[in-house]
Design a protein around this motif. Structure first.
Motif, PDB file in Angstrom:
ATOM      1  N   VAL A 249     -12.836  38.800 -27.084  1.00  0.00           N
ATOM      2  CA  VAL A 249     -11.926  38.534 -25.802  1.00  0.00           C
ATOM      3  C   VAL A 249     -11.946  39.768 -25.091  1.00  0.00           C
ATOM      4  CG1 VAL A 249     -11.142  36.291 -26.989  1.00  0.00           C
ATOM      5  CG2 VAL A 249     -10.367  39.162 -27.563  1.00  0.00           C
ATOM      6  N   GLU A 250     -13.276  40.826 -25.445  1.00  0.00           N
ATOM      7  CA  GLU A 250     -12.460  42.299 -24.654  1.00  0.00           C
ATOM      8  C   GLU A 250     -12.582  42.282 -23.586  1.00  0.00           C
ATOM      9  OE1 GLU A 250     -16.223  44.199 -26.590  1.00  0.00           O
ATOM     10  OE2 GLU A 250     -15.596  43.844 -28.146  1.00  0.00           O
ATOM     11  N   PHE A 251     -11.703  43.347 -23.479  1.00  0.00           N
ATOM     12  CA  PHE A 251     -11.414  43.531 -21.594  1.00  0.00           C
ATOM     13  C   PHE A 251     -13.229  44.200 -20.964  1.00  0.00           C
ATOM     14  CE2 PHE A 251      -9.979  45.282 -17.684  1.00  0.00           C
ATOM     15  CZ  PHE A 251      -8.906  44.418 -17.242  1.00  0.00           C
ATOM     16  N   PRO A 252     -12.823  43.421 -20.004  1.00  0.00           N
ATOM     17  CA  PRO A 252     -13.969  44.044 -18.754  1.00  0.00           C
ATOM     18  C   PRO A 252     -14.382  45.434 -18.594  1.00  0.00           C
ATOM     19  CG  PRO A 252     -13.432  42.804 -17.523  1.00  0.00           C
ATOM     20  CD  PRO A 252     -11.984  42.213 -19.080  1.00  0.00           C
ATOM     21  N   LEU A 253     -15.593  45.819 -18.314  1.00  0.00           N
ATOM     22  CA  LEU A 253     -15.268  47.975 -17.811  1.00  0.00           C
ATOM     23  C   LEU A 253     -14.678  47.184 -16.612  1.00  0.00           C
ATOM     24  CD1 LEU A 253     -18.647  49.002 -19.428  1.00  0.00           C
ATOM     25  CD2 LEU A 253     -16.582  49.003 -19.962  1.00  0.00           C
ATOM     26  N   TYR A 254     -14.377  48.700 -15.913  1.00  0.00           N
ATOM     27  CA  TYR A 254     -13.935  48.217 -14.438  1.00  0.00           C
ATOM     28  C   TYR A 254     -15.091  49.165 -13.988  1.00  0.00           C
ATOM     29  CZ  TYR A 254      -9.019  49.350 -16.293  1.00  0.00           C
ATOM     30  OH  TYR A 254      -7.799  48.737 -17.181  1.00  0.00           O
ATOM     31  N   SER A 255     -14.722  47.980 -12.244  1.00  0.00           N
ATOM     32  CA  SER A 255     -16.025  48.414 -11.026  1.00  0.00           C
ATOM     33  C   SER A 255     -15.863  49.986 -10.427  1.00  0.00           C
ATOM     34  CB  SER A 255     -15.860  47.884  -9.963  1.00  0.00           C
ATOM     35  OG  SER A 255     -14.065  47.847  -9.706  1.00  0.00           O
ATOM     36  N   PRO A 256     -16.500  50.926 -10.112  1.00  0.00           N
ATOM     37  CA  PRO A 256     -16.145  51.622 -10.178  1.00  0.00           C
ATOM     38  C   PRO A 256     -15.287  52.004  -8.446  1.00  0.00           C
ATOM     39  CG  PRO A 256     -19.359  51.150  -9.410  1.00  0.00           C
ATOM     40  CD  PRO A 256     -18.031  49.705 -10.278  1.00  0.00           C
ATOM     41  N   GLU A 257     -15.663  50.728  -7.742  1.00  0.00           N
ATOM     42  CA  GLU A 257     -13.511  50.597  -6.940  1.00  0.00           C
ATOM     43  C   GLU A 257     -12.322  51.751  -7.946  1.00  0.00           C
ATOM     44  OE1 GLU A 257     -16.284  48.385  -6.791  1.00  0.00           O
ATOM     45  OE2 GLU A 257     -16.974  49.289  -5.480  1.00  0.00           O
ATOM     46  N   ALA A 262      -6.364  58.906 -13.816  1.00  0.00           N
ATOM     47  CA  ALA A 262      -7.272  59.368 -15.256  1.00  0.00           C
ATOM     48  C   ALA A 262      -6.743  58.356 -16.012  1.00  0.00           C
ATOM     49  CB  ALA A 262      -6.591  60.966 -15.613  1.00  0.00           C
ATOM     50  N   LEU A 263      -5.834  57.858 -15.765  1.00  0.00           N
ATOM     51  CA  LEU A 263      -5.865  56.641 -17.036  1.00  0.00           C
ATOM     52  C   LEU A 263      -7.208  54.720 -16.714  1.00  0.00           C
ATOM     53  CD1 LEU A 263      -4.035  54.702 -18.717  1.00  0.00           C
ATOM     54  CD2 LEU A 263      -2.482  54.032 -16.797  1.00  0.00           C
ATOM     55  N   THR A 264      -7.528  54.903 -15.769  1.00  0.00           N
ATOM     56  CA  THR A 264      -8.342  53.811 -16.162  1.00  0.00           C
ATOM     57  C   THR A 264      -9.245  54.701 -16.368  1.00  0.00           C
ATOM     58  OG1 THR A 264      -8.719  54.221 -13.535  1.00  0.00           O
ATOM     59  CG2 THR A 264      -7.217  52.716 -14.093  1.00  0.00           C
ATOM     60  N   ILE A 265      -9.706  55.573 -16.218  1.00  0.00           N
ATOM     61  CA  ILE A 265     -11.585  56.200 -16.498  1.00  0.00           C
ATOM     62  C   ILE A 265     -10.496  56.732 -18.151  1.00  0.00           C
ATOM     63  CG2 ILE A 265     -12.187  58.548 -16.395  1.00  0.00           C
ATOM     64  CD1 ILE A 265     -11.655  58.925 -13.422  1.00  0.00           C
ATOM     65  N   SER A 266     -10.065  57.213 -18.675  1.00  0.00           N
ATOM     66  CA  SER A 266      -9.412  56.732 -20.189  1.00  0.00           C
ATOM     67  C   SER A 266      -9.562  55.357 -20.807  1.00  0.00           C
ATOM     68  CB  SER A 266      -8.140  57.780 -20.390  1.00  0.00           C
ATOM     69  OG  SER A 266      -7.930  59.133 -20.165  1.00  0.00           O
ATOM     70  N   GLU A 267      -9.367  54.422 -20.149  1.00  0.00           N
ATOM     71  CA  GLU A 267      -9.049  52.652 -20.606  1.00  0.00           C
ATOM     72  C   GLU A 267     -10.686  53.223 -20.971  1.00  0.00           C
ATOM     73  OE1 GLU A 267      -6.655  51.138 -17.844  1.00  0.00           O
ATOM     74  OE2 GLU A 267      -4.859  51.741 -19.213  1.00  0.00           O
ATOM     75  N   GLN A 268     -11.180  53.102 -19.924  1.00  0.00           N
ATOM     76  CA  GLN A 268     -13.041  52.859 -19.194  1.00  0.00           C
ATOM     77  C   GLN A 268     -13.647  53.291 -20.555  1.00  0.00           C
ATOM     78  OE1 GLN A 268     -14.263  50.765 -17.362  1.00  0.00           O
ATOM     79  NE2 GLN A 268     -15.779  51.120 -16.555  1.00  0.00           N
ATOM     80  N   MET A 269     -13.075  54.662 -21.262  1.00  0.00           N
ATOM     81  CA  MET A 269     -13.941  55.518 -21.991  1.00  0.00           C
ATOM     82  C   MET A 269     -13.626  54.766 -23.442  1.00  0.00           C
ATOM     83  SD  MET A 269     -13.225  59.003 -24.023  1.00  0.00           S
ATOM     84  CE  MET A 269     -11.429  58.708 -24.368  1.00  0.00           C
ATOM     85  N   LEU A 270     -12.842  54.624 -23.594  1.00  0.00           N
ATOM     86  CA  LEU A 270     -12.302  53.623 -24.857  1.00  0.00           C
ATOM     87  C   LEU A 270     -12.952  52.473 -25.222  1.00  0.00           C
ATOM     88  CD1 LEU A 270     -10.743  53.454 -27.439  1.00  0.00           C
ATOM     89  CD2 LEU A 270      -8.704  52.503 -26.345  1.00  0.00           C
ATOM     90  N   THR A 271     -13.146  51.724 -23.387  1.00  0.00           N
ATOM     91  CA  THR A 271     -13.400  50.235 -24.014  1.00  0.00           C
ATOM     92  C   THR A 271     -15.060  50.079 -24.300  1.00  0.00           C
ATOM     93  OG1 THR A 271     -11.749  49.311 -21.803  1.00  0.00           O
ATOM     94  CG2 THR A 271     -14.111  48.285 -22.636  1.00  0.00           C
ATOM     95  N   ILE A 272     -15.742  51.326 -23.519  1.00  0.00           N
ATOM     96  CA  ILE A 272     -17.189  52.415 -23.939  1.00  0.00           C
ATOM     97  C   ILE A 272     -17.474  52.058 -25.376  1.00  0.00           C
ATOM     98  CG2 ILE A 272     -19.076  53.221 -23.994  1.00  0.00           C
ATOM     99  CD1 ILE A 272     -18.239  53.805 -20.493  1.00  0.00           C
ATOM    100  N   LEU A 273     -16.583  52.729 -25.977  1.00  0.00           N
ATOM    101  CA  LEU A 273     -16.974  53.012 -27.747  1.00  0.00           C
ATOM    102  C   LEU A 273     -16.273  51.405 -27.694  1.00  0.00           C
ATOM    103  CD1 LEU A 273     -14.611  56.409 -27.646  1.00  0.00           C
ATOM    104  CD2 LEU A 273     -16.807  56.023 -27.849  1.00  0.00           C
TER     105      LEU A 273
END
Length: 747
Positions: A249-257, A262-273
């Motif tokens: 049930v993990e959150f999907p990766l954000y789209s480029p748009e 900085a917040l969404t980029i930080s969240e994306q990094m954690l999601t990737i890990l």
């Protein structure tokens, strides 16, 4: 010839032995196969973390029950640990769904104690210094909490839900064997919990770093398991199962748009890990295993208020593979037998044989036990246990107060565990007060309160207030309880302050006096439960009133004070600013005497009473105030002033004053929007008031005919700084005022 015969005999014998062994092996294989005919595979369920998205697990469980797919083991992380852990205790999917829909998650995920559980002194803090951001001082250093939320309310909720299995220490002995996964923040590795305190294990598994404070279990400092093991398939593979059903049930990766801050980029990094480790876990699945990925779209992991919306996608994901699940589903009788096998025996009703408090601070256990409301011999009641835990938490000396049932010598007792704040024992709170009448009169004060707690075993504390701005002030009081179980106390105090008092003539301010005063005193009193306090004491002081604005010919005043005071305070409001129910009362009696250094001998009496009733979002507050003095020639600094918001709102603040004053008010206000509550919510209110009152020079002048009628309309906002009001006041004769208040109102 003989050699040839012997060789043939030996060869035949060897062949016969080999044939016999093969026959035996084949028979064993057939025997094993026959034994497994009618047996079903053991099924393990892996529930991944995903915050509020984890509510989809409930839909998964609901459909698995409908399809009669038996679950023999569960492993969960974070929200998967909550759903899985509770299901493992024997709670059904339907009961979980009801629980999820009824639970106020905004309330559960906060630490703010209900005001009724606060000690009386803490209620005073709450009213006058509302900005409590958890700043502490130790060894000259400023300290902050290890998380925004310590998890007090969530822990008590989990304990209530798991109370029937609180005696089980081995999670294999639950209705369904269970494992909770957390992250060891010190070692940087996963920690699998299969024994211990179930509520504590679930709480540790969902301790999101920075949001929830870490939990120490088995000597390890644990945070959310999603960091290192969000989908613990490897853990399930060690639990002796044949088929694994894994739910992601993990959150999907954000789209480029969407990567625009900085917040969404930080969240994306954690999601990737997290997803990287999840992918490695998914690779461990075999052909017989099933991977479930509910279609949750962009449903936010933080949307706890809308969690019920995530349940159906989980159910839909199971229905989509019903044909595959048919291979491992069982008939009704087999499923009924499975449910019967996993049912835990009902426990006889238990009564409390003993109560104790274990804590790591300096206070005597007797001091804390005297704050409890439980009585020996009464049945175990989770509501009562939680209320007492919250009373100890309401002392604001501990970052968490929990409880557990203890079995000793065939008797059941309760043990409260209080963990001292990591940022104490000295605490800072702040208050802000801004007042503007939009006609050039503005006042601003910034205040701070430093409270030193746990000075000795009896719970002594030293409170010091600082205030800078229009009304500077320095106040200090040492509060010393007189015994571990005693509610009596001594409180020496000292105060130095300045304030402005306007002098009016026919409604116009003609002068502004600057009143400075210093006073010392010694009080003796008693704390009455958590709602009241009574104290008597002696005081002595001196001061001056100087003309700062106005006719310089007006006389400056020097004065001395001294005498005896008695005060009774009562506060059962559920909210200091916009209460929905409760009563608040303050009664003060002062006897001024020459023998204590006062300029004159007189007696004053002041009282203020408010009561609130609510229905739905509507509240009605009744307020009554009365003040009187037997000194008709009292100096201006001793007058009782009226005027200002909700104190005859059509008049300016302090526009009228005298030795006798009375006021009544009826205030209606309505809360707008939802009423979910929570730490960051700022409720909005609209309201009106009707007020009647006046001041008089003598008691004989007091009459209903002489009352002044006033009223107001206002909008209010409840913020972390305290209340914010924008109000318009109206009075007889066309008087009117506009008010803006932010924070604590001036007194």
């Amino acid at each position: 010839m003989m050699h040839c015969v012997f060789t043939k005999f030996l060869t035949c014998h060897i062949l016969a032995v080999l044939l016999l062994q093969v026959t035996i092996a084949v028979a064993e294989v057939h025997s094993d196969s026959a034994a497994r005919v009618g047996e079903r595979p053991r099924i393990g369920l892996v529930l991944g973390g995903g915050g509020a998205r984890g509510a989809a697990h409930i839909g998964v469980l609901r459909e698995l029950e409908r399809l009669r797919v038996p679950i023999d083991a569960i492993a969960g992380t974070s929200m998967g640990a909550i759903v899985g852990g509770l299901y493992a205790t024997g709670i059904s999917a339907g009961e979980l769904e009801d629980l999820m829909e009824k639970m106020d998650w905004a309330e559960a995920l906060s630490d703010t104690p209900r005001r009724e559980h606060l000690a009386f002194r803490r209620k005073e803090d709450d009213e006058h210094f509302p900005l409590d951001i958890g700043v502490g001082i130790r060894d000259g250093k400023l300290l902050l909490p290890k998380g925004l939320v310590q998890g007090q309310k969530l822990d008590l909720i989990l304990r209530e839900l798991t109370i029937d299995v609180s005696h089980i220490r081995d999670f294999d002995d639950l209705a369904i064997p269970f494992r909770a996964i957390a992250s060891d923040i010190e070692r940087g590795e996963a920690h699998v919990m299969g024994h211990g305190d179930l509520a504590e294990a679930i709480r540790a598994s969902m301790s999101v770093p920075g949001v929830f404070a870490p939990v120490r279990v088995d000597g390890r400092l644990l945070v959310d398991g999603g960091i290192v093991g969000n989908l613990p398939i490897d853990v399930m593979q060690e639990m002796d199962v044949d088929v694994i059903i894994a739910v992601v049930v993990e959150f999907p990766l954000y789209s480029p748009e969407e990567l625009d801050s900085a917040l969404t980029i930080s969240e994306q990094m954690l999601t990737i890990l997290i997803r990287k480790e999840t992918s490695r876990q998914i690779e461990r699945l075999g052909d017989q295993d099933l991977l479930i990925q509910p279609k949750l779209g962009s449903f936010a992991s933080t949307n706890f208020g809308g969690m019920s919306q995530a349940i159906e996608p989980g159910a839909s994901a199971i229905r989509a593979i019903a044909d595959k699940l048919a291979e491992i589903s069982v008939d009704q009788q087999t499923y009924a037998d499975h449910l019967a096998d996993r049912a835990l025996p009902e426990r006889a009703e238990r009564s409390l044989a003993f109560v104790r408090v274990v804590q790591d601070g300096r206070l005597m256990p007797e001091f804390l036990e005297s704050r409890l409301d439980l009585e020996l011999g009464e049945p175990v009641d989770t509501k009562r246990l939680a209320a007492d835990a919250n009373r100890l938490f309401g002392l604001k000396l501990y970052e968490q107060v929990s409880y557990r049932l203890v079995e000793e010598n065939d008797k059941t007792g309760v043990e409260f565990r209080a963990r001292s704040t990591s940022w104490g024992p000295n605490y800072l709170q702040f208050g802000v007060a801004l007042e503007d009448d939009f006609e050039g009169s503005t006042a601003f004060n910034l205040a701070a309160r430093l409270t030193r707690t746990g000075i000795n075993q009896l719970g002594a504390e030293w409170r010091t207030d600082f205030r800078l701005g229009t009304d500077p002030m320095l106040f200090s009081e040492f509060y010393q309880p007189l015994g571990a179980r005693s509610r009596w106390f001594l409180a020496p105090r000292a105060e130095l302050g300045q304030t402005n008092r306007d002098a009016f003539d026919t409604g116009d301010a003609v002068a502004r006096l600057r009143i400075s005063a210093v006073e010392t005193g010694l009080d003796f009193g008693m704390e009455i439960g958590s709602s009241a306090e009574f104290r008597v004491g002696a005081f002595s002081g001196t001061g001056e009133a100087r003309v700062k604005v106005g006719d310089p010919a007006l006389e400056n005043i020097d004065f001395d004070t001294g005498g005896v005071i008695a005060r009774f305070g009562f506060d059962s409001f559920d909210n200091a600013w916009f209460p929905r129910h409760g009563v608040q009362a303050d009664v003060n009696w002062t006897l001024s005497r020459h023998g204590f250094g006062a300029d004159s001998s007189f007696e004053t009496f002041e009282s203020d009473f408010s009561a609130v009733w609510s229905s739905g979002k509507n509240s009605l507050q009744l307020g009554l105030a009365y003040a009187t003095s037997d000194d008709a020639s009292a100096a201006l600094q001793n007058f009782f002033p009226l005027g200002g918001f909700l104190r005859l709102s059509g008049l300016e603040r302090g526009e009228i004053g005298g030795p006798h004053a009375a006021l009544s008010r009826l205030v209606y206000y309505r809360r707008l929007g939802n009423s979910a509550g929570g730490v960051l919510e700022m409720p909005v209110y609209i309201g009106v008031s009707a007020e009647a009152g006046n001041v008089w020079q003598s008691r004989s002048d007091i009459s209903f005919d002489s009352l002044r009628l006033n009223g107001s309309v206002f909008a209010g906002l409840e913020t972390l700084l305290g209340p914010v009001y924008l109000a318009a006041g109206f009075g007889e004769g066309g008087s009117r005022n506009v008010y803006l208040f932010i924070g604590t109102q001036r007194r």
